[in-house]
Design a protein around this motif. Structure first.
Motif, mmCIF file in Angstrom:
data_model
loop_
_atom_site.group_PDB
_atom_site.id
_atom_site.type_symbol
_atom_site.label_atom_id
_atom_site.label_comp_id
_atom_site.label_asym_id
_atom_site.label_seq_id
_atom_site.Cartn_x
_atom_site.Cartn_y
_atom_site.Cartn_z
ATOM 1 N N GLY A 14 0.821 -1.202 0.000
ATOM 2 C CA GLY A 14 0.000 0.000 0.000
ATOM 3 C C GLY A 14 0.851 1.247 0.000
ATOM 4 O O GLY A 14 2.086 1.202 -0.035
ATOM 5 N N HIS A 15 0.176 2.375 0.048
ATOM 6 C CA HIS A 15 0.850 3.663 -0.056
ATOM 7 C C HIS A 15 1.718 3.933 1.161
ATOM 8 O O HIS A 15 1.329 3.692 2.299
ATOM 9 N N LEU A 16 2.933 4.415 0.896
ATOM 10 C CA LEU A 16 3.868 4.739 1.959
ATOM 11 C C LEU A 16 4.526 6.078 1.643
ATOM 12 O O LEU A 16 5.121 6.255 0.577
ATOM 13 N N ASP A 17 4.371 7.044 2.543
ATOM 14 C CA ASP A 17 5.003 8.343 2.337
ATOM 15 C C ASP A 17 5.410 8.928 3.689
ATOM 16 O O ASP A 17 5.292 8.271 4.728
ATOM 17 N N ASP A 18 5.895 10.163 3.655
ATOM 18 C CA ASP A 18 6.407 10.778 4.879
ATOM 19 C C ASP A 18 5.327 10.985 5.935
ATOM 20 O O ASP A 18 5.620 11.085 7.122
ATOM 21 N N SER A 19 4.073 11.047 5.480
ATOM 22 C CA SER A 19 2.993 11.328 6.427
ATOM 23 C C SER A 19 2.516 10.087 7.177
ATOM 24 O O SER A 19 1.918 10.211 8.253
ATOM 25 N N ASN A 20 2.764 8.894 6.628
ATOM 26 C CA ASN A 20 2.229 7.699 7.291
ATOM 27 C C ASN A 20 3.274 6.631 7.599
ATOM 28 O O ASN A 20 2.933 5.581 8.140
ATOM 29 N N GLN A 21 4.539 6.867 7.259
ATOM 30 C CA GLN A 21 5.518 5.806 7.461
ATOM 31 C C GLN A 21 5.721 5.484 8.946
ATOM 32 O O GLN A 21 6.050 4.336 9.292
ATOM 33 N N GLU A 52 -2.696 -3.794 9.865
ATOM 34 C CA GLU A 52 -3.129 -2.708 8.998
ATOM 35 C C GLU A 52 -3.033 -1.398 9.762
ATOM 36 O O GLU A 52 -3.506 -1.290 10.895
ATOM 37 N N THR A 53 -2.414 -0.408 9.138
ATOM 38 C CA THR A 53 -2.224 0.891 9.785
ATOM 39 C C THR A 53 -3.494 1.727 9.647
ATOM 40 O O THR A 53 -4.374 1.417 8.836
ATOM 41 N N PRO A 54 -3.621 2.806 10.418
ATOM 42 C CA PRO A 54 -4.806 3.670 10.323
ATOM 43 C C PRO A 54 -5.042 4.227 8.916
ATOM 44 O O PRO A 54 -6.194 4.482 8.536
ATOM 45 N N SER A 55 -3.990 4.412 8.137
ATOM 46 C CA SER A 55 -4.159 4.949 6.776
ATOM 47 C C SER A 55 -4.439 3.866 5.748
ATOM 48 O O SER A 55 -4.589 4.162 4.563
#
Length: 211
Positions: free
Chosen positions: A71-78, A103-106
């Motif tokens: 899934g999506h991984l960026d500076d805001s959710n890593q 599973e993460t909140p995002s």
């Protein structure tokens, strides 16, 4: 010995009295005229983020993990990945324990288990459809390197060859080349196409001149 002000090919191959320069380049699914690949850039960004996550985890725990992120991984959710590993108790698990799914909140999914050697990877960057006859991508790779031929020749001689590598461990490089006789070598003495890992090296035959 090469002159410091000349750009050399990657290797000088010598066999007996014969020698040639060999340049190696990667082929990408979305290589642009400027020599950039957005997919490859995204993979590089993800690799950097995963390395940072690995270091963050190592700073807080001695437990060695194999981690796959989907899934999506960026500076805001890593940071959510490390948080999920911590809250799930991964630091107290052993190699005998089964794979743990989180599973993460995002919405990013994390698969982890204790291992003998660390491996952190982004699933999305290692899967995809294989382009079966990547003539355009191979031609773009040749064109990108052909502008450097004068410098290569000045450094090692006229016989300059190119090895094009399609890296199937990354989605950006999932390419095969079937039409090896429909490509303009753009001045290279010879060109070859390698599917990595495990693929054979195929020689690309020069495109016949137009009548």
């Amino acid at each position: 010995m090469f002159s410091d002000d000349r750009e050399e090919p990657d290797f000088l191959v010598t066999e007996g009295a014969e020698s040639f320069g060999l340049e190696i380049t990667l082929a990408f699914e979305d290589l642009t005229a400027s020599g950039q690949s957005r997919q490859r850039q995204r993979e590089a960004f993800n690799a950097k983020r995963l390395h940072n996550l690995y270091r963050s985890w190592s700073d807080q725990s001695d437990t060695i993990l194999t981690v796959q992120v989907l899934g999506h991984l960026d500076d805001s959710n890593q940071h959510e990945v490390t948080q999920a590993l911590t809250e799930s108790g991964m630091a107290d698990r052993s190699v005998a324990d089964p794979l743990l799914r989180m599973e993460t909140p995002s919405g990013t999914r994390v698969f982890a288990r204790v291992a003998f050697h660390p491996r952190w990877s982004q699933v999305d960057d290692g899967v995809g459809w294989v382009t079966q006859d990547a003539v355009a991508q191979a031609q773009a790779a040749i064109a990108r390197k052909s502008s450097r031929l004068p410098s290569y020749r000045a450094a090692v001689g006229d016989d300059i060859r190119l090895l094009i590598v399609a890296d199937h461990s990354r989605s950006s490089g999932m390419l095969e080349l079937e039409s090896v006789d429909a490509i303009d070598l753009a001045g290279f003495s010879a060109a070859y196409f390698l599917t990595f890992p495990g693929g054979p090296i195929r020689e690309i035959r020069a495109k016949p001149p137009s009548a």
